[in-house]
Design a protein around this motif. Sequence first.
Motif, PDB file in Angstrom:
ATOM      1  N   HIS A  68       0.817  -1.205   0.000  1.00  0.00           N
ATOM      2  CA  HIS A  68       0.000   0.000   0.000  1.00  0.00           C
ATOM      3  C   HIS A  68       0.858   1.265   0.000  1.00  0.00           C
ATOM      4  N   LEU A  69       1.937   1.257   0.773  1.00  0.00           N
ATOM      5  CA  LEU A  69       2.785   2.448   0.894  1.00  0.00           C
ATOM      6  C   LEU A  69       3.563   2.745  -0.386  1.00  0.00           C
ATOM      7  N   TYR A  70       4.045   1.697  -1.044  1.00  0.00           N
ATOM      8  CA  TYR A  70       4.939   1.886  -2.189  1.00  0.00           C
ATOM      9  C   TYR A  70       4.312   1.474  -3.518  1.00  0.00           C
ATOM     10  N   ASN A  71       3.000   1.236  -3.503  1.00  0.00           N
ATOM     11  CA  ASN A  71       2.273   0.923  -4.737  1.00  0.00           C
ATOM     12  C   ASN A  71       2.889  -0.274  -5.460  1.00  0.00           C
ATOM     13  N   LEU A  72       3.061  -1.376  -4.748  1.00  0.00           N
ATOM     14  CA  LEU A  72       3.683  -2.577  -5.293  1.00  0.00           C
ATOM     15  C   LEU A  72       2.646  -3.677  -5.444  1.00  0.00           C
ATOM     16  N   GLY A  73       2.939  -4.615  -6.316  1.00  0.00           N
ATOM     17  CA  GLY A  73       2.082  -5.773  -6.502  1.00  0.00           C
ATOM     18  C   GLY A  73       2.629  -6.965  -5.741  1.00  0.00           C
ATOM     19  N   ASP A  74       1.916  -8.101  -5.819  1.00  0.00           N
ATOM     20  CA  ASP A  74       2.360  -9.293  -5.100  1.00  0.00           C
ATOM     21  C   ASP A  74       3.736  -9.762  -5.575  1.00  0.00           C
ATOM     22  N   GLU A  75       3.998  -9.643  -6.869  1.00  0.00           N
ATOM     23  CA  GLU A  75       5.269 -10.119  -7.415  1.00  0.00           C
ATOM     24  C   GLU A  75       6.358  -9.055  -7.347  1.00  0.00           C
ATOM     25  N   THR A  76       6.012  -7.791  -7.566  1.00  0.00           N
ATOM     26  CA  THR A  76       7.023  -6.739  -7.505  1.00  0.00           C
ATOM     27  C   THR A  76       7.495  -6.487  -6.075  1.00  0.00           C
ATOM     28  N   LEU A  77       6.653  -6.783  -5.091  1.00  0.00           N
ATOM     29  CA  LEU A  77       7.069  -6.653  -3.697  1.00  0.00           C
ATOM     30  C   LEU A  77       8.212  -7.601  -3.388  1.00  0.00           C
ATOM     31  N   GLU A  78       8.176  -8.790  -3.961  1.00  0.00           N
ATOM     32  CA  GLU A  78       9.219  -9.778  -3.694  1.00  0.00           C
ATOM     33  C   GLU A  78      10.603  -9.246  -4.058  1.00  0.00           C
ATOM     34  N   LYS A  79      10.748  -8.625  -5.238  1.00  0.00           N
ATOM     35  CA  LYS A  79      12.038  -8.102  -5.673  1.00  0.00           C
ATOM     36  C   LYS A  79      12.499  -6.953  -4.789  1.00  0.00           C
ATOM     37  N   ALA A  80      11.573  -6.059  -4.433  1.00  0.00           N
ATOM     38  CA  ALA A  80      11.945  -4.925  -3.597  1.00  0.00           C
ATOM     39  C   ALA A  80      12.301  -5.378  -2.184  1.00  0.00           C
ATOM     40  N   TRP A  81      11.585  -6.357  -1.674  1.00  0.00           N
ATOM     41  CA  TRP A  81      11.806  -6.839  -0.308  1.00  0.00           C
ATOM     42  C   TRP A  81      13.186  -7.456  -0.154  1.00  0.00           C
ATOM     43  N   ILE A  82      13.638  -8.214  -1.150  1.00  0.00           N
ATOM     44  CA  ILE A  82      14.943  -8.881  -1.079  1.00  0.00           C
ATOM     45  C   ILE A  82      16.077  -7.856  -1.023  1.00  0.00           C
ATOM     46  N   MET A  83      15.915  -6.719  -1.713  1.00  0.00           N
ATOM     47  CA  MET A  83      16.988  -5.733  -1.796  1.00  0.00           C
ATOM     48  C   MET A  83      16.951  -4.716  -0.652  1.00  0.00           C
ATOM     49  N   ASN A  84      15.879  -4.683   0.120  1.00  0.00           N
ATOM     50  CA  ASN A  84      15.686  -3.613   1.095  1.00  0.00           C
ATOM     51  C   ASN A  84      15.671  -4.175   2.523  1.00  0.00           C
ATOM     52  N   PRO A  85      16.717  -3.935   3.312  1.00  0.00           N
ATOM     53  CA  PRO A  85      16.721  -4.438   4.699  1.00  0.00           C
ATOM     54  C   PRO A  85      15.678  -3.761   5.581  1.00  0.00           C
ATOM     55  N   TYR A  86      15.284  -2.541   5.227  1.00  0.00           N
ATOM     56  CA  TYR A  86      14.285  -1.840   6.033  1.00  0.00           C
ATOM     57  C   TYR A  86      12.911  -2.485   5.873  1.00  0.00           C
ATOM     58  N   MET A  87      12.596  -2.948   4.673  1.00  0.00           N
ATOM     59  CA  MET A  87      11.351  -3.683   4.474  1.00  0.00           C
ATOM     60  C   MET A  87      11.351  -4.981   5.275  1.00  0.00           C
ATOM     61  N   GLN A  88      12.492  -5.653   5.305  1.00  0.00           N
ATOM     62  CA  GLN A  88      12.584  -6.898   6.051  1.00  0.00           C
ATOM     63  C   GLN A  88      12.419  -6.645   7.556  1.00  0.00           C
ATOM     64  N   HIS A  89      13.042  -5.590   8.051  1.00  0.00           N
ATOM     65  CA  HIS A  89      12.882  -5.243   9.463  1.00  0.00           C
ATOM     66  C   HIS A  89      11.436  -4.866   9.772  1.00  0.00           C
ATOM     67  N   PHE A  90      10.779  -4.152   8.854  1.00  0.00           N
ATOM     68  CA  PHE A  90       9.390  -3.748   9.047  1.00  0.00           C
ATOM     69  C   PHE A  90       8.485  -4.971   9.177  1.00  0.00           C
ATOM     70  N   CYS A  91       8.807  -6.043   8.468  1.00  0.00           N
ATOM     71  CA  CYS A  91       7.989  -7.258   8.500  1.00  0.00           C
ATOM     72  C   CYS A  91       8.384  -8.207   9.629  1.00  0.00           C
ATOM     73  N   GLY A  92       9.296  -7.762  10.505  1.00  0.00           N
ATOM     74  CA  GLY A  92       9.616  -8.571  11.677  1.00  0.00           C
ATOM     75  C   GLY A  92      10.741  -9.551  11.509  1.00  0.00           C
ATOM     76  N   ARG A  93      11.518  -9.449  10.429  1.00  0.00           N
ATOM     77  CA  ARG A  93      12.640 -10.365  10.235  1.00  0.00           C
ATOM     78  C   ARG A  93      13.816  -9.912  11.100  1.00  0.00           C
ATOM     79  N   VAL A  94      14.605 -10.852  11.551  1.00  0.00           N
ATOM     80  CA  VAL A  94      15.705 -10.564  12.469  1.00  0.00           C
ATOM     81  C   VAL A  94      17.022 -10.406  11.715  1.00  0.00           C
ATOM     82  N   PHE A  95      17.285 -11.297  10.732  1.00  0.00           N
ATOM     83  CA  PHE A  95      18.502 -11.255   9.937  1.00  0.00           C
ATOM     84  C   PHE A  95      18.166 -10.936   8.488  1.00  0.00           C
TER      85      PHE A  95
END
Length: 285
Positions: A68-95
């Motif tokens: 919702h925040l970054y106007n991403l789709g189900d598949e485009t979120l996957e690529k952005a999430w892998i490259m962005n540690p802040y997205m991973q931290h936002f989703c509760g990932r530790v490493f």
Amino acid sequence: MLGKNPEKKPELFRPMLVDFINHEHELVLLSEKIDWNYFEKEFSPLYSKVGNPSHPIRFMVGCLLLKHLYNLGDETLEKAWIMNPYMQHFCGRVFFEHEFPCDPSNFVHFRKRIGEKGIEKIFAYSVRMHDAKTNTSNFVLSDTTVQENNTSFPTDAKLCKKVIDYCNKIAGNEGIKQRQRYTKVSKQMVRNTYNGKHPKRAKAARKSQRQLKTIAMRLIRELQRNFNAEQQEFYKDLMTLYTKVVTQKRNDADKIYSIHKPFTRCIAKGKAHSQYEMRSIREYH
């Protein structure tokens, strides 16, 4: 069965995300303000106590908010999430993770699981956060990730064409005899405005747009002259709206972008693929 969030235990050869990210980043600050336990309590009863563990609720809700925040789709979120540690931290990932934890189809299953009421709870929570931050605000922003508003540029000839069509419809419903309906003429004028920035078409496009405004105002005034007292009162707001649509200028405040959604507003986002977005903004009294 409901999956558990990753345990925040340090490992010898793996640095934790909190050790190298900027704690002043917008996603880090937002993640600290969100009460994730609220979503755990709301959605936990929807899971069974047997079967394979699912993905954690914080991860799924966090991904929906990121989309919702970054106007991403189900598949485009996957690529952005892998490259962005802040997205991973936002989703509760530790490493930091080099692979996306789930398949994009899992978001479809999660949305079906929580249903429309669950989606409403997520966005209602964001609205409450907005109210808590700015108590003086009279507007609430409502947005969807699957549907865009059907809007036109505020001085676009298509808006004048819609006013002409609506005036003709009102005249037909009320039995008002018109001198001319301009149905075929207005269609051709709208065609003349297409690609209006081309040097060979610019002059004709500007002329057709002026004529469309003239015709629209002519039909509005004709209806107002032929209305009886009851009709004048009934169509008062519509006539005011149509007049504002036709007479508004490029730099006017509170421009009308859509006749059927007059509460639509244009928001400058600065995105490369879309500099402006049309959002639905309703006022609550």
